[in-house]
Design a protein around this motif. Sequence first.
Motif, PDB file in Angstrom:
ATOM      1  N   ASN A  15       0.864  -1.187   0.000  1.00 24.82           N
ATOM      2  CA  ASN A  15       0.000   0.000   0.000  1.00 24.82           C
ATOM      3  C   ASN A  15       0.902   1.239   0.000  1.00 24.82           C
ATOM      4  O   ASN A  15       2.120   1.125  -0.130  1.00 24.82           O
ATOM      5  N   LEU A  16       0.311   2.417   0.167  1.00 21.13           N
ATOM      6  CA  LEU A  16       1.108   3.644   0.102  1.00 21.13           C
ATOM      7  C   LEU A  16       2.010   3.817   1.331  1.00 21.13           C
ATOM      8  O   LEU A  16       2.883   4.687   1.338  1.00 21.13           O
ATOM      9  N   ASP A  17       1.805   2.984   2.369  1.00 19.75           N
ATOM     10  CA  ASP A  17       2.717   3.002   3.512  1.00 19.75           C
ATOM     11  C   ASP A  17       3.871   2.036   3.311  1.00 19.75           C
ATOM     12  O   ASP A  17       4.687   1.853   4.215  1.00 19.75           O
ATOM     13  N   GLY A  18       3.930   1.400   2.146  1.00 23.04           N
ATOM     14  CA  GLY A  18       4.992   0.429   1.904  1.00 23.04           C
ATOM     15  C   GLY A  18       4.760  -0.884   2.640  1.00 23.04           C
ATOM     16  O   GLY A  18       5.678  -1.694   2.771  1.00 23.04           O
ATOM     17  N   GLU A  19       3.536  -1.098   3.124  1.00 22.85           N
ATOM     18  CA  GLU A  19       3.220  -2.358   3.804  1.00 22.85           C
ATOM     19  C   GLU A  19       2.918  -3.432   2.772  1.00 22.85           C
ATOM     20  O   GLU A  19       2.083  -3.241   1.878  1.00 22.85           O
ATOM     21  N   ILE A  20       3.595  -4.571   2.929  1.00 22.08           N
ATOM     22  CA  ILE A  20       3.513  -5.638   1.926  1.00 22.08           C
ATOM     23  C   ILE A  20       2.253  -6.476   2.126  1.00 22.08           C
ATOM     24  O   ILE A  20       1.961  -6.912   3.237  1.00 22.08           O
ATOM     25  N   SER A  21       1.506  -6.704   1.028  1.00 24.82           N
ATOM     26  CA  SER A  21       0.313  -7.557   1.131  1.00 24.82           C
ATOM     27  C   SER A  21       0.500  -8.887   0.401  1.00 24.82           C
ATOM     28  O   SER A  21       0.086  -9.928   0.889  1.00 24.82           O
ATOM     29  N   GLU A  22       1.113  -8.870  -0.774  1.00 22.82           N
ATOM     30  CA  GLU A  22       1.273 -10.103  -1.555  1.00 22.82           C
ATOM     31  C   GLU A  22       2.730 -10.234  -1.972  1.00 22.82           C
ATOM     32  O   GLU A  22       3.395  -9.241  -2.197  1.00 22.82           O
ATOM     33  N   GLU A  23       3.212 -11.446  -2.110  1.00 23.00           N
ATOM     34  CA  GLU A  23       4.567 -11.632  -2.628  1.00 23.00           C
ATOM     35  C   GLU A  23       4.608 -12.744  -3.661  1.00 23.00           C
ATOM     36  O   GLU A  23       3.964 -13.788  -3.496  1.00 23.00           O
ATOM     37  N   VAL A  24       5.339 -12.512  -4.734  1.00 26.21           N
ATOM     38  CA  VAL A  24       5.614 -13.570  -5.713  1.00 26.21           C
ATOM     39  C   VAL A  24       7.111 -13.543  -6.010  1.00 26.21           C
ATOM     40  O   VAL A  24       7.768 -12.523  -5.853  1.00 26.21           O
ATOM     41  N   SER A  25       7.651 -14.695  -6.412  1.00 25.48           N
ATOM     42  CA  SER A  25       9.076 -14.703  -6.744  1.00 25.48           C
ATOM     43  C   SER A  25       9.366 -15.740  -7.813  1.00 25.48           C
ATOM     44  O   SER A  25       8.595 -16.682  -8.014  1.00 25.48           O
ATOM     45  N   ILE A  26      10.457 -15.514  -8.522  1.00 24.64           N
ATOM     46  CA  ILE A  26      10.872 -16.406  -9.603  1.00 24.64           C
ATOM     47  C   ILE A  26      12.335 -16.786  -9.364  1.00 24.64           C
ATOM     48  O   ILE A  26      13.160 -15.893  -9.164  1.00 24.64           O
ATOM     49  N   PRO A  27      12.658 -18.083  -9.348  1.00 25.36           N
ATOM     50  CA  PRO A  27      14.057 -18.465  -9.171  1.00 25.36           C
ATOM     51  C   PRO A  27      14.877 -17.936 -10.345  1.00 25.36           C
ATOM     52  O   PRO A  27      14.419 -17.969 -11.490  1.00 25.36           O
ATOM     53  N   SER A  28      16.083 -17.455 -10.054  1.00 27.24           N
ATOM     54  CA  SER A  28      16.902 -16.856 -11.111  1.00 27.24           C
ATOM     55  C   SER A  28      18.363 -17.223 -10.967  1.00 27.24           C
ATOM     56  O   SER A  28      19.230 -16.370 -11.184  1.00 27.24           O
ATOM     57  N   ALA A  60      17.478 -12.600 -18.096  1.00 27.61           N
ATOM     58  CA  ALA A  60      17.118 -11.976 -16.819  1.00 27.61           C
ATOM     59  C   ALA A  60      16.039 -10.922 -17.050  1.00 27.61           C
ATOM     60  O   ALA A  60      15.065 -10.827 -16.286  1.00 27.61           O
ATOM     61  N   ALA A  61      16.192 -10.113 -18.109  1.00 30.21           N
ATOM     62  CA  ALA A  61      15.200  -9.080 -18.404  1.00 30.21           C
ATOM     63  C   ALA A  61      13.844  -9.710 -18.687  1.00 30.21           C
ATOM     64  O   ALA A  61      12.794  -9.177 -18.296  1.00 30.21           O
ATOM     65  N   SER A  62      13.866 -10.850 -19.353  1.00 32.53           N
ATOM     66  CA  SER A  62      12.600 -11.494 -19.682  1.00 32.53           C
ATOM     67  C   SER A  62      11.946 -12.086 -18.421  1.00 32.53           C
ATOM     68  O   SER A  62      10.706 -12.079 -18.288  1.00 32.53           O
ATOM     69  N   LEU A  63      12.754 -12.525 -17.458  1.00 33.65           N
ATOM     70  CA  LEU A  63      12.195 -12.976 -16.166  1.00 33.65           C
ATOM     71  C   LEU A  63      11.510 -11.822 -15.432  1.00 33.65           C
ATOM     72  O   LEU A  63      10.479 -12.007 -14.787  1.00 33.65           O
ATOM     73  N   VAL A  64      12.120 -10.620 -15.527  1.00 33.03           N
ATOM     74  CA  VAL A  64      11.524  -9.445 -14.874  1.00 33.03           C
ATOM     75  C   VAL A  64      10.155  -9.166 -15.487  1.00 33.03           C
ATOM     76  O   VAL A  64       9.180  -8.869 -14.782  1.00 33.03           O
ATOM     77  N   ASP A  65      10.078  -9.288 -16.806  1.00 33.43           N
ATOM     78  CA  ASP A  65       8.817  -9.170 -17.527  1.00 33.43           C
ATOM     79  C   ASP A  65       7.753 -10.107 -16.955  1.00 33.43           C
ATOM     80  O   ASP A  65       6.644  -9.681 -16.618  1.00 33.43           O
ATOM     81  N   ASP A  66       8.122 -11.382 -16.859  1.00 27.94           N
ATOM     82  CA  ASP A  66       7.184 -12.390 -16.349  1.00 27.94           C
ATOM     83  C   ASP A  66       6.755 -12.075 -14.914  1.00 27.94           C
ATOM     84  O   ASP A  66       5.579 -12.188 -14.558  1.00 27.94           O
TER      85      ASP A  66
END
Lengths: 375, 375
Positions: B114-127, B135-141
């Motif tokens: 949110n606008l307070d920088g409080e994290i609600s959801e997280e996703v990650s991709i192994p790299s 790497a740029a294409s992973l950022v896209d995904d």
Amino acid sequence: MDPRLLSSSAALRRESAALPGHTRAHNRALVLQMLYRGTPLSRADIARESGLTRVTVSDLVGDLLREGLIVERGIRPSNGPGKPAVLLEMARDNQQIVAIDLSGHDVFRAVLTNLDGEISEEVSIPSPGVTGDEAASLVDDLLEWALQLTTAPVLGVGIGVPGIVDRDQVVRRSISLDWTNRSLAPALSTRFGVPVSVANDANVAVLAEHSFASGGDDLLLVKIGRGVGGGLLLDGRPVLGSRLTAGEIGRVLVCPSTGSEAVALESLITAPTLRKQIEKAVIAGETADAALQRAGQVLGSALAPLITSLGLTSVVLTGPSEVIGDVLIDATREAVDASTADDVDHVDIHVTPLGPDIVLRGAAALVLSERLGIV
Amino acid sequence: MDPRLLSSSAALRRESAALPGHTRAHNRALVLQMLYRGTPLSRADIARESGLTRVTVSDLVGDLLREGLIVERGIRPSNGPGKPAVLLEMARDNQQIVAIDLSGHDVFRAVLTNLDGEISEEVSIPSPGVTGDEAASLVDDLLEWALQLTTAPVLGVGIGVPGIVDRDQVVRRSISLDWTNRSLAPALSTRFGVPVSVANDANVAVLAEHSFASGGDDLLLVKIGRGVGGGLLLDGRPVLGSRLTAGEIGRVLVCPSTGSEAVALESLITAPTLRKQIEKAVIAGETADAALQRAGQVLGSALAPLITSLGLTSVVLTGPSEVIGDVLIDATREAVDASTADDVDHVDIHVTPLGPDIVLRGAAALVLSERLGIV
């Protein structure tokens, strides 16, 4: 109260001071800055470059013309069917600045400058050992005298003081003048009816180097005198720090020679210490240069971590010409080179071209910044 | 052309960017900053504190309400005969920020805040070992995935990159991603229709510490990972330097032990090197702490001249928890104390309270700064 809120609100107040809430003052500074730094511009040029509307620009320009800060000078013929454009430029000699330097060993100096910081008149009062109220009273006399010599309206008075000066221009502590929490500006301003600005001598010197010499945007100025002062400018802005000590390199610990105990840089390279070391070297059958080379060695070792971790592009030295010269500069550069992991060819280490007037020119730059927003 | 003119005009352009020529944007940022940092305020409060006119404030507030960035929340009863005042505050959950961290060893992470920088959801991709276009294409995904999870309009996307990023947000050089002069933002922005901001990982981390922790206004952040990164904030403003390397303490030369040859700090205290040193110490019959104490010793000796000559009030460390902890901090503090001429009790040296999310929180702070002018 959450201490973060306190510190944020302090940051906000500072921000408001830097980014004036009063829009008009901000836009006015923007227009002045454009005319100060560049070639003559038309009202349309200013509107295009600033992003302000034509109406706002015309309005601001009207005010500045009436105040005599700018003049209409010449006409640029039109390329097309439009009207030729009237060109505007700063009226650099319509107002004068009084600049005062209290950092001299035994003299207080004052000069008159134009808006380019060019000095026209100089007066000075001997001040050997004068401190406290007596010193303040000499400043009074000096300013009175300088004001009598003015031949145009005074934009403001700038004063460079050896010591810690806070953001409200109060001299928190000056050892050489024996001043503690002395508020110079209000009394002088009331007595003489002119705006007075006060700052640390090295901090105004760095403004001078940035404004009137080729100091670059990431610049450390080292002032070698009775002590070792420093002024810092990063990203083109003067940096003071919340403790008001940013740039004060004199307290950095250095080793005078391999294996010796570390001591503060300022205990080794003040002007009096350097003179003594030169004397000693000569008595011991060495050259004066040998002493200056050792001094450059320790100065360079103190500068190296700063140059590396701040990405400085310029280091400028100022001080008495018998100690601050090529020998010291070369030795300093060599030591910086030996004490950094990176190539430092891009770092320009030099003696200021502004000579002994650097604090005076800086006090003039302070007035331009405080009164007109020109940096 | 006189090089001074060139450098001055560069400074002016930068100044115009910092002090927006577009007055309205400047005033808007001022109002947002006041509402972001403080308690709810009325329109009259804002006018009084900002120095803007009531009309300008009403006008700006109207726009911000329509955009959903602020909300009317509650009423403050009048003390006198006047009308009660409607209170305004940030609509902290009406918009979301996508924050991306590319500095992980073998993973790219994205979160929604949110606008307070409080994290609600997280996703990650192994790299692991992924570089270049891949790497740029992973950022896209990763961004596509994160955007699918949003439940409110997106204020912007912030990306923290390990490497040198210039003022135009071009990644000049990232060794770990094998990127040179890669301009990430425009392509992502066009493809996904959202504003994208890119900055160095340590530089966004220092924003996070300043915005969301208690970092103070004169702050050096040291990021220990595959390399040693640094971010600097002075007088409450992030400092980059014309070489884009301000705060990069890793290249400072230090002596690993008395009499030994000086080497770059980063060759001694990266996370992998520290792990190896701990291993070696244990094999040699020492404790892990002994290795960390030696590391603190060299880190402290590199920090001391910076703390002294910048007047820093905080040094914040971030890195893997098995190396960045009390033992390292205590040894660092001790070494700083031993390597400075001044009392350094006022200097707060600590591990960031933001943990491994510091770059993500910083990427969110970058968006707040770039999009709303909140710092």
